[in-house]
Structure formats: structure tokens, C-alpha cells
Design an enzyme around this catalytic site. Structure first.
Site, PDB file in Angstrom:
ATOM      1  N   HIS A  18      -1.065  10.303  -4.837  1.00 44.96           N
ATOM      2  CA  HIS A  18      -1.892  11.227  -4.043  1.00 44.96           C
ATOM      3  C   HIS A  18      -1.101  12.435  -3.509  1.00 44.96           C
ATOM      4  CE1 HIS A  18      -0.636   9.151  -0.361  1.00 44.96           C
ATOM      5  NE2 HIS A  18      -1.410   8.105  -0.567  1.00 44.96           N
ATOM      6  N   HIS A  70       5.741  -1.875  -1.080  1.00 44.04           N
ATOM      7  CA  HIS A  70       6.290  -1.005  -2.136  1.00 44.04           C
ATOM      8  C   HIS A  70       7.813  -1.138  -2.119  1.00 44.04           C
ATOM      9  CE1 HIS A  70       2.474   1.132  -2.689  1.00 44.04           C
ATOM     10  NE2 HIS A  70       2.405   1.308  -1.386  1.00 44.04           N
ATOM     11  N   HIS A 112      -0.867   1.795   7.629  1.00 40.17           N
ATOM     12  CA  HIS A 112      -0.992   3.218   7.424  1.00 40.17           C
ATOM     13  C   HIS A 112      -2.436   3.704   7.556  1.00 40.17           C
ATOM     14  CE1 HIS A 112      -1.516   5.838   3.576  1.00 40.17           C
ATOM     15  NE2 HIS A 112      -1.188   6.656   4.530  1.00 40.17           N
ATOM     16  N   TYR A 143       9.771   8.185   1.620  1.00 39.83           N
ATOM     17  CA  TYR A 143       8.517   7.471   1.872  1.00 39.83           C
ATOM     18  C   TYR A 143       8.085   7.666   3.329  1.00 39.83           C
ATOM     19  CZ  TYR A 143       5.280   3.498   1.841  1.00 39.83           C
ATOM     20  OH  TYR A 143       4.177   2.699   1.931  1.00 39.83           O
ATOM     21  N   ASP A 180      -4.272   1.148  -3.608  1.00 39.92           N
ATOM     22  CA  ASP A 180      -3.051   0.718  -4.310  1.00 39.92           C
ATOM     23  C   ASP A 180      -2.756  -0.759  -4.046  1.00 39.92           C
ATOM     24  OD1 ASP A 180      -2.570   1.731  -1.707  1.00 39.92           O
ATOM     25  OD2 ASP A 180      -0.440   1.976  -2.080  1.00 39.92           O
ATOM     26  N   HIS A 205      -4.271  -4.508   3.892  1.00 49.32           N
ATOM     27  CA  HIS A 205      -4.551  -3.057   3.911  1.00 49.32           C
ATOM     28  C   HIS A 205      -5.549  -2.757   2.789  1.00 49.32           C
ATOM     29  CE1 HIS A 205      -3.970   1.179   4.109  1.00 49.32           C
ATOM     30  NE2 HIS A 205      -2.856   1.298   3.424  1.00 49.32           N
ATOM     31  N   ASP A 238       2.757  -1.262   4.259  1.00 53.82           N
ATOM     32  CA  ASP A 238       3.393   0.011   3.884  1.00 53.82           C
ATOM     33  C   ASP A 238       4.696   0.269   4.658  1.00 53.82           C
ATOM     34  OD1 ASP A 238       1.651   0.870   1.909  1.00 53.82           O
ATOM     35  OD2 ASP A 238       0.310   1.879   3.300  1.00 53.82           O
ATOM     36  N   GLU A 285      -6.256   0.206   1.360  1.00 55.51           N
ATOM     37  CA  GLU A 285      -6.024   1.335   0.444  1.00 55.51           C
ATOM     38  C   GLU A 285      -5.952   0.798  -0.993  1.00 55.51           C
ATOM     39  OE1 GLU A 285      -2.895   4.093   1.534  1.00 55.51           O
ATOM     40  OE2 GLU A 285      -3.637   5.537   0.064  1.00 55.51           O
TER      41      GLU A 285
HETATM   42 FE1  FEO Z   1      -1.368   2.901   2.485  1.00 57.83          FE
HETATM   43 FE2  FEO Z   1       0.535   1.603  -0.094  1.00 57.83          FE
HETATM   44  O1  FEO Z   1      -1.049   2.086   0.841  1.00 57.83           O
END
Ligand code: FEO
Length: 397
Positions: free
Chosen positions: A24, A222, A144, A191, A82, A78, A163, A80
Site C-alpha cells: 500500500h 511480519h 495498527h 517499518y 494481509d 487484526h 504489526d 487488515e
Molecule cells: Fe496492519 Fe500487517 O497489517
């Protein structure tokens, strides 16, 4: 990739995305990973899923360990995509599993997938037992997204931090002590700057809330898992969330016909003369991801743009829009730029810097057409002044 046992009975079952370069808008120069984890106890829990397209891979890694149909709990830390895109696919493979999320997480998952999904809602203080181990939930709103939470396993001193503490770093290794620390910290910093920087006060609050937890492993969503030297990444998060300034000055600019570049060079020379580390960064040669990362720790920033159609050059406007959202704090700075018949860019830069709370301690500089010797001397003096003021500020703190 195969699954990796990160603690006895606890496995990484995620996906390494080697070739993603745009997350993104964030230029992920070293790819990323989507980390999911499987805890095998009397009850079996899966922590998160992966980005769209990689659910089959996740299920195949789980199948190396247990039959996915035996999963009892699916924890969604989360919403999101991903981390949640493949949650429905995983839930279909584990039809008896109870999905668990915060109230906002549950609402998000229902909106993304199916309105009547039976999701157990949890908040800070709630926990479930898996047998020998338990899962404690810690709501971390805005870290996040509003729905986010950490999952903590006290018996293992293991924190699934979502995150937080992540890095967009594709690697065949799963642990921090298996990868060059310099690369990990570089990616953790990038990051933080591009994903978390604007949440500084929330990071501080969350670190405080997590202070009482005994942790010997941090498993983010991640990048690599931290299993030693945890203090280093935690202390970096404390510094970054406080915007502790380093004696580094940035000169960030673009140019049309080299006049603003001449100004940038003179400003840089002035700062060098003051003895500070200075980086002259053209927005044409540095993507916004890199610029945001540089800004995180720098104590001072001079931003320059020529005037185009009474306003900013589009490249500088893009940079300022990005930075405005990320809200770097505790900086000194000033604006500069050249113009033809009418100005406009410098006050627009100043407006954004002011909005960010930047202390415009040095007066902005404009010049018409080409800067002459006198104007270049003024730029050099401004660069020197900003550098000296930054050094004085750091000494005083
Ligand atoms: Fe806020 Fe890795 O997603």
C-alpha cells in the site's frame, strides 16, 4: 518453506513473500512475510492467517503438523487483509473452530466476509485455556487499526505482537539471531517510520501496558521473530515513539531548473560547516518510504520546492502529503525554494511543517529565477544556523 517450530509445540505456519515491492505505497525493498502461528496443546489454536492467495500454503504447513479440521480456535489479532484475507478459507477447513477477535475485529471480519459469522469477542483481561497453556488477550487499538490486539502466552513468555515490532523482510530464516542484525534493525526502523510513526503516543501506552509481562520471545506478524536481545528492539521503540532527535539534518527538495537545487547545496554546505551530519535528498532520487525513514530520527529538516502554478512541484506535494499522515514530531526546520514571477511553494511547505509541529526556528528563504551569490550565502547561513540550533537543542535535552 516448511513450518518451523518456534517453541515446543508452537509453529510458524506463515508465508514468505519474496517479491512484493509495494505494500500500500510502502516500497518493500526486501519483500515481507505474513506470519501465522499454530499452538498445539490439548486444544489447538491458530494465530492469524495470511494475505489473499496464500491460504492454501498455510493449510499445507498446518497439515504437516495436524489435520486442520482439529483446530479449536482461530485468533484474529487484526483485520487488515494481509493477515485476515484467508481467514474464511481457514475457517472452512476447520469447521469446529471458534474464531476470536476484539469487538471491532469481529465487526470488521463480518463486514469483509459474512455478516452472520459467529465470532467470540474478547477484550484486555480475557483469556482462554488451551490445556497446559493459556492465551491472554490485550487490546491494542490503533496499533495498527482500531481492532488490533496482542495475544500473550504466559506459560511460554511469548508475545504475539501483531504489526508491532514487525519488519517487511523476506528471509528463509525465522529468528533474529539468524539474520544480520543491521538488516533487521534497518527494516524495523523503516517499518516503524512508514506504518507506526504517527501512533507514537499509542506505542508508548502499549509498551507501558506490556511492561508487566514476562517476555522472552516476541513473534510479530511480519519479518523475523525476536528470541534474544529483546531489549534492543524495545528500547528502539521507546526512542522512536519519543522522537528522540539525532544530530542529523536533512535537506529534502526537488528542482525544476536547478535553482532550488543550488539552494539545497548551499544549505547542505552550511550544515556541514557547522559539523553536523547532513543528508541532501532529492525526492526524485529517493522514494517516499526512504524519506519517511530518514525523517524518523533526524532532528532537523529543510524542505525545498520551486513554485509551479503558484504551488508546489507535484513530487514535493506527494512527499508532504505522505509525511503529513505519518506526523513526525520534535523537529526543527525551515522551507526554501525558487520561483519565477510569483511565489507560493514556500508558504505551502511551511503550512505543512507547522501542522506537524515543526519548530520553524530559521526563516524560510525564497529567490527569483537563479540564486545569486548573496542569496546562496543566505542559504548557506540558514543551513549552518539550523544545524547549530539542532546541536544546541540536543545538548540542552
Ligand atoms: Fe496492519 Fe500487517 O497489517
Amino acid at each position: 518453506m516448511k513450518s518451523v517450530e518456534i517453541k515446543p509445540g508452537i509453529y510458524w505456519v506463515g508465508y514468505v513473500d519474496w517479491n512484493i515491492r509495494n505494500f500500500h505505497g510502502y516500497q518493500t525493498h526486501r519483500g515481507t512475510t505474513y506470519n501465522a502461528y499454530l499452538i498445539v496443546d490439548e486444544k489447538i489454536a491458530l494465530i492469524d492467517s495470511v494475505k489473499a492467495g496464500y491460504g492454501k500454503n498455510l493449510l499445507s504447513l498446518v497439515s504437516e503438523i495436524i489435520d486442520p479440521a482439529k483446530i479449536d480456535y482461530i485468533i484474529s489479532n487484526h483485520t487488515e487483509p494481509d493477515h485476515s484475507s484467508e481467514l474464511l478459507k481457514v475457517a472452512q477447513a476447520a469447521p469446529d473452530a471458534q474464531v476470536i477477535a476484539t469487538a471491532k475485529g469481529a465487526a470488521g471480519l463480518k463486514k469483509y466476509f459474512k455478516a452472520d459469522w459467529d465470532i467470540k469477542e474478547v477484550k484486555t483481561g480475557d483469556s482462554i485455556s488451551l490445556g497446559k497453556r493459556s492465551l491472554q488477550f490485550i487490546s491494542t487499538p490503533m496499533l495498527h487499526w482500531p481492532d488490533s490486539m496482542f495475544t500473550y502466552v504466559p506459560e511460554e513468555k511469548l508475545l504475539f505482537s501483531m504489526d508491532a515490532f514487525g519488519q517487511h523482510l523476506a528471509t528463509s530464516k525465522r529468528f533474529n539471531d539468524e539474520v544480520d542484525e543491521k538488516i533487521i534493525m534497518e527494516e524495523a526502523r523503516t517499518y516503524y517510520a512508514n506504518i507506526i510513526m504517527h501512533l507514537g503516543s499509542i506505542v508508548k501506552k502499549t509498551l507501558k501496558a506490556a511492561e508487566g509481562l514476562e517476555i522472552d520471545m516476541i513473534a510479530p506478524s511480519h519479518g523475523v521473530i525476536f528470541r534474544n536481545n529483546l531489549d534492543k528492539i524495545i528500547s528502539k521503540y521507546i526512542d522512536w515513539s519519543s522522537f528522540k532527535p539525532k544530530p542529523v539534518m536533512l535537506v529534502i527538495y526537488d528542482t525544476m531548473w536547478q535553482s532550488t537545487e543550488m539552494m539545497a547545496t548551499a544549505i547542505t554546505d552550511g550544515a556541514i560547516e557547522a559539523g553536523i551530519e547532513v543528508k541532501k535528498l532529492s525526492v526524485q532520487s529517493n522514494d517516499i518510504t526512504t524519506l519517511a525513514t530518514e525523517i524518523l530520527e533526524a532532528g532537523a529538516v529543510a524542505v525545498g520546492s520551486p513554485t509551479l502554478n503558484n504551488g508546489l512541484l507535484p513530487t514535493v506535494a506527494e512527499f508532504l502529503t505522505y509525511i503529513k499522515g505519518l506526523r513526525p514530531g520534535n523537529k526543527l526546520g525551515f522551507a526554501f525554494g525558487s520561483h519565477g514571477w510569483a511565489g507560493g511553494a514556500v508558504p505551502q511547505i511551511e503550512e505543512v511543517l507547522r501542522e506537524l509541529g515543526t519548530d520553524l526556528t530559521v526563516e524560510g528563504i525564497t529567490c527569483q529565477y537563479r540564486p545569486n551569490d548573496e542569496e546562496l550565502a543566505k542559504c548557506k547561513a540558514a543551513g549552518k544556523e539550523l544545524a547549530e540550533k539542532l546541536m544546541a537543542k540536543i545538548t540542552a535535552e
